[in-house]
Structures are given as structure tokens and as C-alpha cells.
Design an enzyme around this catalytic site. Structure first.
Site, mmCIF file in Angstrom:
data_model
loop_
_atom_site.group_PDB
_atom_site.id
_atom_site.type_symbol
_atom_site.label_atom_id
_atom_site.label_comp_id
_atom_site.label_asym_id
_atom_site.label_seq_id
_atom_site.Cartn_x
_atom_site.Cartn_y
_atom_site.Cartn_z
ATOM 1 N N HIS A 16 60.476 -44.114 25.576
ATOM 2 C CA HIS A 16 61.505 -44.051 26.600
ATOM 3 C C HIS A 16 62.385 -45.294 26.578
ATOM 4 O O HIS A 16 62.049 -46.316 25.979
ATOM 5 C CB HIS A 16 60.878 -43.884 27.988
ATOM 6 C CG HIS A 16 59.956 -45.008 28.380
ATOM 7 N ND1 HIS A 16 58.638 -45.068 27.959
ATOM 8 C CD2 HIS A 16 60.155 -46.122 29.126
ATOM 9 C CE1 HIS A 16 58.075 -46.155 28.439
ATOM 10 N NE2 HIS A 16 58.984 -46.813 29.148
ATOM 11 N N ARG A 40 57.119 -51.778 21.249
ATOM 12 C CA ARG A 40 58.568 -51.594 21.178
ATOM 13 C C ARG A 40 58.965 -50.886 19.893
ATOM 14 O O ARG A 40 58.391 -51.129 18.840
ATOM 15 C CB ARG A 40 59.280 -52.940 21.303
ATOM 16 C CG ARG A 40 59.098 -53.584 22.681
ATOM 17 C CD ARG A 40 59.779 -54.925 22.784
ATOM 18 N NE ARG A 40 59.652 -55.469 24.129
ATOM 19 C CZ ARG A 40 58.611 -56.199 24.539
ATOM 20 N NH1 ARG A 40 57.629 -56.472 23.696
ATOM 21 N NH2 ARG A 40 58.563 -56.639 25.785
ATOM 22 N N GLN A 66 60.633 -48.173 24.076
ATOM 23 C CA GLN A 66 59.234 -48.574 24.080
ATOM 24 C C GLN A 66 58.312 -47.430 24.463
ATOM 25 O O GLN A 66 58.739 -46.401 24.990
ATOM 26 C CB GLN A 66 59.031 -49.739 25.042
ATOM 27 C CG GLN A 66 59.441 -49.436 26.475
ATOM 28 C CD GLN A 66 59.475 -50.679 27.349
ATOM 29 O OE1 GLN A 66 58.657 -50.823 28.244
ATOM 30 N NE2 GLN A 66 60.432 -51.577 27.079
ATOM 31 N N GLU A 92 53.543 -45.109 33.935
ATOM 32 C CA GLU A 92 54.501 -45.520 34.948
ATOM 33 C C GLU A 92 55.302 -44.328 35.441
ATOM 34 O O GLU A 92 55.413 -43.291 34.763
ATOM 35 C CB GLU A 92 55.445 -46.605 34.405
ATOM 36 C CG GLU A 92 56.225 -46.237 33.164
ATOM 37 C CD GLU A 92 56.921 -47.444 32.539
ATOM 38 O OE1 GLU A 92 56.280 -48.517 32.417
ATOM 39 O OE2 GLU A 92 58.101 -47.316 32.173
ATOM 40 N N HIS A 144 53.847 -46.977 25.766
ATOM 41 C CA HIS A 144 52.674 -47.696 26.247
ATOM 42 C C HIS A 144 51.395 -46.992 25.797
ATOM 43 O O HIS A 144 51.378 -45.767 25.643
ATOM 44 C CB HIS A 144 52.706 -47.792 27.775
ATOM 45 C CG HIS A 144 53.982 -48.374 28.305
ATOM 46 N ND1 HIS A 144 54.400 -49.640 28.004
ATOM 47 C CD2 HIS A 144 54.950 -47.842 29.101
ATOM 48 C CE1 HIS A 144 55.552 -49.878 28.600
ATOM 49 N NE2 HIS A 144 55.919 -48.795 29.256
#
Length: 410
Positions: free
Chosen positions: A264, A283, A98, A135, A100
Site C-alpha cells: 500500500h 519497503r 510498503q 493497520e 508489513h
């Protein structure tokens, strides 16, 4: 300055031992436990345990007093929302591959899907909220991941090491343009292959990886990973895409930062993760969930390089994992056996403290004191006075401190 009771997310890829053992519960658990959430996510907010034993949702506490809980700057910048979510990840099996979106991509995508009338819980919804989702993951045990596109020259070497008749033309595609544009072209070609073509190519590649492992080849770890993914997802283009990513093994205390667009996949291990309080995920594959290829290609960053491993920089209150994310900051506090040193945190920002080893005393300047045992966490609102941290007992102790990012970050 109150203890938290946190939600456990029982995803199928989780461990039946890691989180219950951390919390001192019976092992193994009846079902996999993948994530322990600490924060004010609307889907599963933490409960704040008051001095009277009454539990209140952290989300409700923030909504009732955003400036007192978050601080004025944080409340204004993030529209009265706690901008980060802290997690324990217990990865027993690989997650989906996935990426982001950036803040701009999230706002645009959210507005587009709202205008189209796609409900926020629809399986084909890409943007359930208008915020970015950077993240950072910090290993508690040896932690395995794929993250970011490997240097194209090195990837060509890998592809040639497992080359098959069907793979050769794709190898040469990247060899002819070994840069981010060439990587984009190869990645796009692979994830849009007709299923019939994929069904011919993937078995060839997997057989070549088996031979490479048997011969103890240079790319043994990478090939073993492809074989693991291929066994779990035998007809999935994400298995091919995994050939293009950096294969990482993090030691305890090492971390990787995943900004917008970084493709990642977490493979195995236990880690502390801090991320922006968002659910936006695009995804690539290795999942039965929705994959929107055109939108994914708009989001993925095809910059190619070795993935930086962060080890923390010494700060006033432990080792700081420095990133450009305005939503969060993560600090790791460590005490060796017999170490009695004190660390001091400043107030003014919302904080969550999580003890992951030993026990730590948290003493506020107003005289209040709470002891955090392993597996316990605590909420410190922005209005809380500064606190002093010190280990309890003679053994090793470890504590993670999650806060909002500096107001000066962009």
C-alpha cells in the site's frame, strides 16, 4: 480518565496546516507535521496529564501497573504492552510503498536479525521488533491511497491503455497468466529490473500516461497518480509497481483495513489510523530508505481483488470497524447538529478517546467528568469504570474510540 499530551512526528511528507489547525495552534507550522501519535510507543509515548497537572509517560504508567492499566487479559496476551497505536495522519505528499509482516514472519525475521547482530536502529534492519503490524485507516477528509493488487484482468486493460513498445511484453506476461501467480511474476520482474532497463522503460510509460490524460482516457486517475509518483521518483521501480495496485478515494468515515502482506501507499488526505504497536516495515520503493527485495517478496500477499471499503457497523457505542486484528478495535461516534443522544462505553480494556469535531463530555459512573475539545484525547485505563459520552453544544461532534481487540480474535 486523564487528558493526553501527544507527540507530533515532523516527517517531510506531512502538512503544515492539518494537525496544528486540529489542535488550535498557529497555522502554518514552521515545518511539516505528518503524524500525531497517541499511545505508548517507546519512541514517542503520550504523556498523561494528572489531576495535579503533573505529566507522566503512559509507557511508564503501564510498566508500573500493567494489569490496572491494560486489564489482566490484555496484559497477559501482549506481555504488558499496549498493543495498539492511534494516529492522526496528515498526508500532503505520497509516502513510501510498503507492506508489513505477519506475526510469524515478524518473529522469525526478528530472531534472524538479532542472531546476525544487526542493531535495532540500523538502516538495513527490517524487523526492529517481533510483532505484526496490521493497520486500519479511516478518512477524516477525502483520502487517496493505493492498496492491494487490482484484479489482473482489469490491470491488463490499464496496461494496454498505456501500452508502449517497451511495455508490451510485460503486459502479455500478465495477460497470459491473469492470476496471483502472474501478478507475482510481473511485480518481481519489474522491481528487479536493471537500472539501465528501467531508465528506458519508465519515460515511455510516463509519456503514455500523459497522452492518456490528455485524451481523457478511462484510467485518467490512475495515470495522474503514476505521473505524480514519476515526477517525484523518476528512476524508481515503485512507479511501475503502482500500476498494479487498486487506486482508492475514501470519503469521510470510510476506511480500509491493511492486513499482513498488503502492499500500500498513502497519497493525500487526513485520516485516523490505528495500528499494532510495531515498527516492522518492508519497503518496495518511492523512498531513499532501505529496500530489501528478497525479504519484501517473502512478505507481500499477491492475492488480487477489489479492496474492501469499510463504513462501520452499528454497535452499542458508535460505528465499529470490524477486522480480524487482535491488537485493536476502532469505533467512530457521531452526533449531528442538535443531537443530544448519549453513548456508553464499557470498561475492562484500555481505551484512548480522540475528539475530531465539536466537543464531547466524558462522564464516568463514579461521578468524574471531563470535556474533550476538538483535537484533544484521553486515556481510560482498563480499571476505569464505564463512561457515558454526550455532545457539548449544538453543533456536530465526532469522537474516535480506540481499544485493544477482543481476546477471542486470532
Amino acid at each position: 480518565m486523564e487528558l493526553l499530551r501527544n507527540a507530533v512526528r515532523p516527517y517531510a511528507w506531512g502538512s503544515r496546516t492539518t494537525i496544528p489547525e486540529l489542535q488550535g495552534r498557529e497555522v502554518p507550522s514552521p515545518h511539516p507535521e505528518a503524524e500525531l501519535w497517541m499511545g505508548a510507543h517507546p519512541g514517542d509515548p503520550s504523556l498523561v496529564i494528572g489531576a495535579d497537572g503533573v505529566e507522566r509517560s503512559l509507557l511508564e504508567l503501564i510498566e508500573a501497573d500493567p494489569e490496572g492499566q491494560l486489564g489482566r487479559d490484555c496484559a497477559q496476551r501482549w506481555e504488558n504492552r499496549l498493543p495498539f497505536l492511534l494516529k492522526i495522519l496528515a498526508v500532503e505528499e505520497p509516502l513510501s510503498m510498503q507492506a508489513h509482516p505477519s506475526a510469524g514472519q515478524a518473529r522469525e525475521g526478528y530472531a534472524r536479525e538479532e542472531a546476525a547482530g544487526i542493531t535495532r536502529d540500523a538502516p538495513n534492519r527490517n524487523y526492529p521488533d517481533p510483532t505484526a503490524k496490521p493497520e486500519l485507516v479511516c478518512a477524516l477528509t477525502e483520502f487517496h491511497a493505493l492498496a492491494g493488487f487490482r484484479d489482473p484482468h482489469r490491470t491488463v486493460e490499464l496496461l494496454r491503455a498505456v501500452e508502449t513498445p517497451g511495455l508490451a511484453k510485460y503486459t502479455e506476461l500478465l495477460a497470459a497468466q491473469p492470476d496471483s501467480d502472474g501478478m507475482r511474476a510481473l511485480f518481481t520482474t519489474w522491481i528487479t529490473l536493471p537500472q539501465a532497463t528501467l531508465d528506458e522503460l519508465l519515460p515511455e510509460v510516463l509519456d503514455a500516461c500523459v497522452l492518456h490524460v490528455k485524451d481523457h482516457g478511462e484510467f485518467d486517475t490512475e495515470c495522474r497518480t503514476i505521473l505524480e509518483l514519476g515526477e517525484a521518483h523518476p528512476r524508481d521501480a515503485g512507479v511501475l509497481a503502482a500500476l498494479l495496485l487498486n487506486r482508492l478515494i475514501l470519503g469521510a468515515g470510510e476506511a480500509i483495513y491493511l492486513p499482513a502482506g498488503n502492499l500500500h501507499l498513502y497519497l493525500h488526505g487526513t485520516a485516523v489510523e490505528i495500528l499494532a504497536n510495531s515498527d516492522n516495515i518492508l519497503r518496495c520503493g518511492l523512498t531513499p530508505k532501505h529496500v530489501d527485495v528478497p525479504e519484501l517478496l517473502r512478505v507481500v500477499d499477491f492475492t488480487c481483488c477489489d479492496m474492501p471499503v469499510l463504513r462501520g457497523e452499528a454497535g452499542d457505542c458508535g460505528d465499529v470497524y470490524t477486522t480480524d486484528a487482535p491488537e485493536f478495535e476502532l469505533v467512530r461516534c457521531e452526533w449531528g447538529a442538535g443531537d443530544r443522544g448519549e453513548l456508553r462505553t464499557h470498561g475492562g480494556r484500555p481505551q484512548i478517546l480522540l475528539c475530531t469535531a465539536g466537543a464531547v463530555s466524558v462522564r464516568a459512573d463514579d461521578g468524574r467528568s471531563v470535556e474533550l475539545a476538538r483535537g484533544q484525547s484521553m486515556w481510560l485505563p482498563a480499571s476505569n469504570p464505564p463512561v457515558t459520552l454526550r455532545p457539548v453544544g449544538e453543533g456536530r461532534a465526532q469522537l474516535f474510540r480506540a481499544t485493544s481487540g477482543s481476546v477471542h480474535r486470532r
